[in-house]
Motif scaffolding. Structure first.
Motif, PDB file in Angstrom:
ATOM      1  N   GLU A 177       0.814  -1.227   0.000  1.00 38.20           N
ATOM      2  CA  GLU A 177       0.000   0.000   0.000  1.00 38.20           C
ATOM      3  C   GLU A 177       0.846   1.276   0.000  1.00 38.20           C
ATOM      4  O   GLU A 177       0.559   2.210  -0.778  1.00 38.20           O
ATOM      5  CB  GLU A 177      -0.957   0.010   1.197  1.00 38.20           C
ATOM      6  N   PRO A 178       1.905   1.370   0.853  1.00 41.01           N
ATOM      7  CA  PRO A 178       2.714   2.597   0.843  1.00 41.01           C
ATOM      8  C   PRO A 178       3.389   2.850  -0.511  1.00 41.01           C
ATOM      9  O   PRO A 178       3.433   3.991  -0.987  1.00 41.01           O
ATOM     10  CB  PRO A 178       3.757   2.345   1.939  1.00 41.01           C
ATOM     11  N   LEU A 179       3.922   1.800  -1.124  1.00 44.98           N
ATOM     12  CA  LEU A 179       4.623   1.942  -2.392  1.00 44.98           C
ATOM     13  C   LEU A 179       3.662   2.345  -3.510  1.00 44.98           C
ATOM     14  O   LEU A 179       3.983   3.224  -4.330  1.00 44.98           O
ATOM     15  CB  LEU A 179       5.325   0.640  -2.749  1.00 44.98           C
ATOM     16  N   PHE A 180       2.508   1.725  -3.551  1.00 43.87           N
ATOM     17  CA  PHE A 180       1.513   2.065  -4.564  1.00 43.87           C
ATOM     18  C   PHE A 180       1.077   3.522  -4.425  1.00 43.87           C
ATOM     19  O   PHE A 180       1.031   4.270  -5.414  1.00 43.87           O
ATOM     20  CB  PHE A 180       0.297   1.139  -4.444  1.00 43.87           C
ATOM     21  N   SER A 181       0.782   3.950  -3.204  1.00 44.13           N
ATOM     22  CA  SER A 181       0.377   5.335  -2.963  1.00 44.13           C
ATOM     23  C   SER A 181       1.485   6.296  -3.371  1.00 44.13           C
ATOM     24  O   SER A 181       1.236   7.333  -3.999  1.00 44.13           O
ATOM     25  CB  SER A 181       0.036   5.540  -1.482  1.00 44.13           C
ATOM     26  N   ALA A 182       2.732   5.952  -3.021  1.00 47.65           N
ATOM     27  CA  ALA A 182       3.867   6.811  -3.353  1.00 47.65           C
ATOM     28  C   ALA A 182       4.007   7.001  -4.856  1.00 47.65           C
ATOM     29  O   ALA A 182       4.284   8.107  -5.339  1.00 47.65           O
ATOM     30  CB  ALA A 182       5.154   6.223  -2.768  1.00 47.65           C
ATOM     31  N   MET A 183       3.794   5.937  -5.633  1.00 51.91           N
ATOM     32  CA  MET A 183       3.952   6.039  -7.084  1.00 51.91           C
ATOM     33  C   MET A 183       2.825   6.839  -7.714  1.00 51.91           C
ATOM     34  O   MET A 183       3.028   7.509  -8.739  1.00 51.91           O
ATOM     35  CB  MET A 183       4.033   4.643  -7.703  1.00 51.91           C
ATOM     36  N   CYS A 184       1.646   6.793  -7.131  1.00 54.71           N
ATOM     37  CA  CYS A 184       0.550   7.657  -7.609  1.00 54.71           C
ATOM     38  C   CYS A 184       0.958   9.122  -7.482  1.00 54.71           C
ATOM     39  O   CYS A 184       0.802   9.924  -8.424  1.00 54.71           O
ATOM     40  CB  CYS A 184      -0.718   7.405  -6.796  1.00 54.71           C
ATOM     41  N   PHE A 185       1.503   9.482  -6.332  1.00 53.24           N
ATOM     42  CA  PHE A 185       1.902  10.869  -6.090  1.00 53.24           C
ATOM     43  C   PHE A 185       3.125  11.245  -6.924  1.00 53.24           C
ATOM     44  O   PHE A 185       3.254  12.397  -7.354  1.00 53.24           O
ATOM     45  CB  PHE A 185       2.182  11.079  -4.606  1.00 53.24           C
ATOM     46  N   ALA A 186       4.027  10.289  -7.146  1.00 54.21           N
ATOM     47  CA  ALA A 186       5.209  10.571  -7.968  1.00 54.21           C
ATOM     48  C   ALA A 186       4.788  10.942  -9.389  1.00 54.21           C
ATOM     49  O   ALA A 186       5.331  11.878  -9.995  1.00 54.21           O
ATOM     50  CB  ALA A 186       6.141   9.360  -7.988  1.00 54.21           C
ATOM     51  N   THR A 187       3.803  10.217  -9.929  1.00 51.60           N
ATOM     52  CA  THR A 187       3.292  10.518 -11.263  1.00 51.60           C
ATOM     53  C   THR A 187       2.684  11.910 -11.309  1.00 51.60           C
ATOM     54  O   THR A 187       2.917  12.688 -12.244  1.00 51.60           O
ATOM     55  CB  THR A 187       2.235   9.484 -11.682  1.00 51.60           C
ATOM     56  N   ALA A 188       1.892  12.240 -10.298  1.00 53.88           N
ATOM     57  CA  ALA A 188       1.269  13.563 -10.238  1.00 53.88           C
ATOM     58  C   ALA A 188       2.335  14.658 -10.193  1.00 53.88           C
ATOM     59  O   ALA A 188       2.194  15.712 -10.825  1.00 53.88           O
ATOM     60  CB  ALA A 188       0.351  13.658  -9.023  1.00 53.88           C
ATOM     61  N   PHE A 189       3.435  14.409  -9.454  1.00 54.42           N
ATOM     62  CA  PHE A 189       4.492  15.417  -9.351  1.00 54.42           C
ATOM     63  C   PHE A 189       5.198  15.609 -10.685  1.00 54.42           C
ATOM     64  O   PHE A 189       5.493  16.743 -11.085  1.00 54.42           O
ATOM     65  CB  PHE A 189       5.507  15.014  -8.284  1.00 54.42           C
ATOM     66  N   VAL A 190       5.500  14.512 -11.380  1.00 54.57           N
ATOM     67  CA  VAL A 190       6.183  14.614 -12.684  1.00 54.57           C
ATOM     68  C   VAL A 190       5.351  15.452 -13.645  1.00 54.57           C
ATOM     69  O   VAL A 190       5.882  16.326 -14.357  1.00 54.57           O
ATOM     70  CB  VAL A 190       6.443  13.209 -13.263  1.00 54.57           C
ATOM     71  N   LEU A 191       4.051  15.227 -13.676  1.00 53.58           N
ATOM     72  CA  LEU A 191       3.176  16.027 -14.535  1.00 53.58           C
ATOM     73  C   LEU A 191       3.098  17.468 -14.020  1.00 53.58           C
ATOM     74  O   LEU A 191       2.997  18.412 -14.811  1.00 53.58           O
ATOM     75  CB  LEU A 191       1.779  15.404 -14.582  1.00 53.58           C
ATOM     76  N   GLY A 192       3.151  17.622 -12.697  1.00 53.71           N
ATOM     77  CA  GLY A 192       3.104  18.959 -12.116  1.00 53.71           C
ATOM     78  C   GLY A 192       4.315  19.796 -12.491  1.00 53.71           C
ATOM     79  O   GLY A 192       4.227  21.030 -12.559  1.00 53.71           O
TER      80      GLY A 192
END
Length: 285
Positions: A177-192
């Motif tokens: 769960e922590p890793l999956f959540s982290a990668m969701c946010f990482a994707t959002a940051f790259v687009l940001g």
């Protein structure tokens, strides 16, 4: 139930933090983009280590993490536009009433329990979201020429919740769960980052204030997603989790608004609070 309570608490804190952004004149867009990398790092810390690239690439949930991350940043912009063009109440109602989408998906895809008491509770939950969100004595008014914005917000918010349930049930293994959540946010940051580049071309640069605000926002933002996944992972039905989560967030946020910012409630809001409590009891028990 403890994971659900923690999810409601952290989700409510996000609204309080946004309110303080207004008080301290924080550049909200910059802070939100920075919050994604903070949330990502928080996820890696919760996971216990920075994962190997091969571990991420081989993960069954990678596509969904990329999809959700893109949806996070897109829906933030839709929420901002809806608030500006249609009003804050319209944005709040459209976002929170989206709970009907994951609830219906739970009945249809996962054959979750259904009964008249739960159905009545869900209908009451929808009513309470409207009643507690409206801050004017007038009826909720839509800008009909921009009706597409709240519709997109309604659908997009529902898709996020439904996808989280699906991925949790079919792809995310216990402990991931922590890793999956982290990668969701990482994707959002790259687009940001693309948005930050555009902001720089407009002479709007990052500040220390935005960095601090991003850190303050990022930690509870990560846990709001992590706790909801843990809630679903522990066997609670999505047709129970999402109505209680959304209504509980509205209730707790309203309480914090009264205590911290001396916000005034109108009669509709008090009725909505009573209806919300009744809805939670009916759905939960």
């Amino acid at each position: 139930m403890i994971w659900l309570i923690l999810s409601i608490t952290t989700s409510s804190l996000l609204y309080v933090i946004f309110k303080y952004f207004e008080v301290f004149k924080v550049h909200t867009l910059h802070a939100i983009i920075l919050n994604y990398i903070v949330a990502c790092v928080t996820g890696f810390i919760a996971h216990g280590s920075v994962p190997e690239v091969e571990q991420i690439i081989s993960a069954d949930w990678l596509f969904y993490a990329l999809f959700l991350g893109a949806l996070f940043i897109f829906m933030f912009n839709i929420m901002a536009l809806t608030s500006q063009k249609n009003g804050l109440s319209v944005a709040a109602v459209a976002g929170k009433m989206s709970l009907v989408i994951p609830v219906m998906a739970g009945f249809w895809l996962y054959e979750e329990s259904i009964g008249w008491i739960k159905i009545a509770g869900i209908l009451l939950a929808l009513s309470s979201v409207y009643l507690t969100s409206v801050k004017s004595r007038d009826r909720l008014k839509f800008n009909t020429s921009l009706l597409v914005l709240p519709i997109i917000l309604f659908i997009g918010s529902g898709v996020i919740d439904t996808t989280l349930k699906y991925v949790e049930k079919t792809h995310v293994l216990p402990g991931e769960e922590p890793l999956f959540s982290a990668m969701c946010f990482a994707t959002a940051f790259v687009l940001g980052i693309l948005i930050l580049i555009y902001e720089a071309t407009q002479k709007r640069f990052l500040t220390i204030k935005s960095l601090i605000a991003g850190i303050v926002l990022g930690i509870p933002n990560y846990y709001s997603i992590y706790f909801i996944i843990k809630t679903l992972k522990n066997g609670m039905e999505s047709s129970v989790v999402y109505p209680i989560n959304h209504v509980g967030t509205v209730l707790f946020t309203s309480l914090l608004g009264i205590l911290l910012f001396k916000e005034k409630l109108i009669p509709k809001n008090y009725i909505g609070i009573v209806v919300a409590v009744a809805a939670i009891l009916m759905i939960a028990f």
